[in-house]
Write an enzyme that holds these catalytic residues in place. Sequence first.
Site, PDB file in Angstrom:
ATOM      1  N   LYS A 121     117.169  61.204  25.964  1.00 39.37           N
ATOM      2  CA  LYS A 121     118.220  61.588  25.008  1.00 39.37           C
ATOM      3  C   LYS A 121     119.186  62.621  25.576  1.00 39.37           C
ATOM      4  O   LYS A 121     120.379  62.591  25.258  1.00 39.37           O
ATOM      5  CB  LYS A 121     117.610  62.111  23.707  1.00 39.37           C
ATOM      6  CG  LYS A 121     116.576  61.168  23.079  1.00 39.37           C
ATOM      7  CD  LYS A 121     117.070  59.733  22.936  1.00 39.37           C
ATOM      8  CE  LYS A 121     115.913  58.752  22.951  1.00 39.37           C
ATOM      9  NZ  LYS A 121     116.254  57.386  23.294  1.00 39.37           N
ATOM     10  N   GLU A 205     119.594  70.489  17.523  1.00 34.54           N
ATOM     11  CA  GLU A 205     120.807  70.054  16.834  1.00 34.54           C
ATOM     12  C   GLU A 205     120.808  70.617  15.421  1.00 34.54           C
ATOM     13  O   GLU A 205     119.743  70.878  14.861  1.00 34.54           O
ATOM     14  CB  GLU A 205     120.839  68.511  16.712  1.00 34.54           C
ATOM     15  CG  GLU A 205     121.117  67.787  18.004  1.00 34.54           C
ATOM     16  CD  GLU A 205     121.124  66.273  17.827  1.00 34.54           C
ATOM     17  OE1 GLU A 205     120.743  65.773  16.748  1.00 34.54           O
ATOM     18  OE2 GLU A 205     121.519  65.599  18.793  1.00 34.54           O
ATOM     19  N   HIS A 240     110.259  56.119   9.785  1.00 33.46           N
ATOM     20  CA  HIS A 240     111.038  55.631  10.923  1.00 33.46           C
ATOM     21  C   HIS A 240     110.870  54.146  11.180  1.00 33.46           C
ATOM     22  O   HIS A 240     111.204  53.647  12.248  1.00 33.46           O
ATOM     23  CB  HIS A 240     110.744  56.441  12.188  1.00 33.46           C
ATOM     24  CG  HIS A 240     111.019  57.896  11.989  1.00 33.46           C
ATOM     25  ND1 HIS A 240     112.293  58.382  11.827  1.00 33.46           N
ATOM     26  CD2 HIS A 240     110.195  58.957  11.857  1.00 33.46           C
ATOM     27  CE1 HIS A 240     112.233  59.686  11.623  1.00 33.46           C
ATOM     28  NE2 HIS A 240     110.970  60.060  11.629  1.00 33.46           N
ATOM     29  N   ARG A 297     118.495  47.015  24.150  1.00 35.13           N
ATOM     30  CA  ARG A 297     117.783  45.749  23.953  1.00 35.13           C
ATOM     31  C   ARG A 297     118.409  45.010  22.775  1.00 35.13           C
ATOM     32  O   ARG A 297     119.236  45.560  22.067  1.00 35.13           O
ATOM     33  CB  ARG A 297     116.316  46.045  23.624  1.00 35.13           C
ATOM     34  CG  ARG A 297     116.203  46.889  22.348  1.00 35.13           C
ATOM     35  CD  ARG A 297     114.819  46.963  21.773  1.00 35.13           C
ATOM     36  NE  ARG A 297     114.842  47.539  20.447  1.00 35.13           N
ATOM     37  CZ  ARG A 297     114.862  48.850  20.173  1.00 35.13           C
ATOM     38  NH1 ARG A 297     114.846  49.725  21.174  1.00 35.13           N
ATOM     39  NH2 ARG A 297     114.897  49.272  18.934  1.00 35.13           N
TER      40      ARG A 297
END
Length: 496
Positions: A121, A205, A240, A297
Amino acid sequence: MSEIRKIEKVLVANRGEIALRVMRTCKDMGIRTVAIFSDADRGAKYVQYADQAVHIGPPASAQSYLQGQRIVEVALRLGVDAIHPGYGFLSENARFAEQVMAAGLAWIGPEPHAIRVMGDKLTAKNTVKAHDIPMVPGVDHAVTSVEEGKQVAERVGYPVLIKASAGGGGKGMRIVEREADFEEQMRRAVSEALSAFGDGAVFIERYVGSPHHIEVQVLADKHGNCVHLFERECSIQRRHQKVVEEAPSPLLTPELRQRIGQAAVRVARSCQYVGAGTVEFLMDENRDFYFLEMNTRLQVEHPVTEMVTGIDLVREQIRVAQGHPLSFRQEDLSLRGHAIELRVYAEDPMNDFMPNVGVIRRYNPPKGPGIRVDDGYEAGMEIPIHYDSMIAKLVVHGRDRAEAIERMLRAIDDYVLTGLRTTLPFGSFVMRHPAFRAGLYDTHFVGDHFDPRLLEEPKKDAAVAAVVAARLFSRMTHEQAASHPQPRQSSWRRRG
Ligand code: MV4
């Protein structure tokens, strides 16, 4: 770069519904197919469908579908031209992509460079930041000391989110509400990241409290062309795991759609992306959007994009791998109607979505106008415990969102699947819910609105309306009672 390479035989390095879905397009294109299967998938639909099938090992993924070298050997032995990885398993494994290409086979996916850049990330943030991509205020380097972390948190403002650089999909994230909790949460985040990924790098963040998860489908060829195929709204998820996705997003205006699409194309270009990919954004209540990550993907929910654009994404992936330029430009693409996908999992929505594996007794998926079912099982088959518990994807298309919702309700009602509890009743709960129908929902939808009692009598609209009204009322009074804006607790935290 520019020579055309013929692909006449593809090995699909995957199982279940996605293996079958990829093979169907191969057959459309006159390409022969090879399936690989573990002991748990003998006799599976995709194994029967393939022109050839090779057993590769015991049920455990690590000994079968993750055996990259063995899969390449099978491909070479059977004279395969290319490997399609599907999603999950080896699809975002840069080393596997390298092994495939080193063996002289075509890899139906992006270059290993792009997979690596987006897999981390922090590297992803640093790669895209020079390309005018909005990002959540925070840092784009690993934070190693508590002191520095606190300074960053002070600057961006609490609450903040500590994220693992090697993470993704929500793993290794920690919300910090106030400075007093910072040290403890950072220690936890680092140790979680270390044990889960072997990499303790974390960054910080500002925490976006009630975000929408909006992702943009992109497609790029080897000749420098890159387009977006609009967005998917994927905010209905739990822990998630997405359960309902739709295209287009009910939240976007044409102008916003163009801006987020163009941002996604810049993200793809920043890592020289080739093939089909997805750029994820968070969108806040002001409809400001921020880059989150890129998935290198084909995604589970790609069919909703196919239904609203008329493009077969697997066909485009194969054509790009053959070296063809994209056969359309951005201006050639437009949205047609509305599509919704429901993931049918072998999970019990009455019982906190507990995995509910077993044998499918009766199985008869819905049919008719505007319905597509991508499935991998038949009556009498057992859902193996070794893999993801998704049985099928139910996808519907309508002229507009209202028609798609009604069609989904009809399709769920027509879906005959007995022997197991599934997320089908949860799907009708979502389709009937006023917040969903109004298009007013964010990533907290399940935590905010779902109550298993609402499933008990799925056809009693009055009972549903009563509980929904009670919950909405208690939320409203709760919000009015708050004297200052409070950060909303996330559902994953609420669940502990
Ligand atoms: C966030 C966030 C709020 N603020 N980042 C979750 C998965 C990972 N891809 C990133 N995620 C989030 N990042 C900031 N700065 C909230 C989430 C998040 C989320 C994102 C998309 C879809 C569902 C989600 C559920 C909980 C949290």
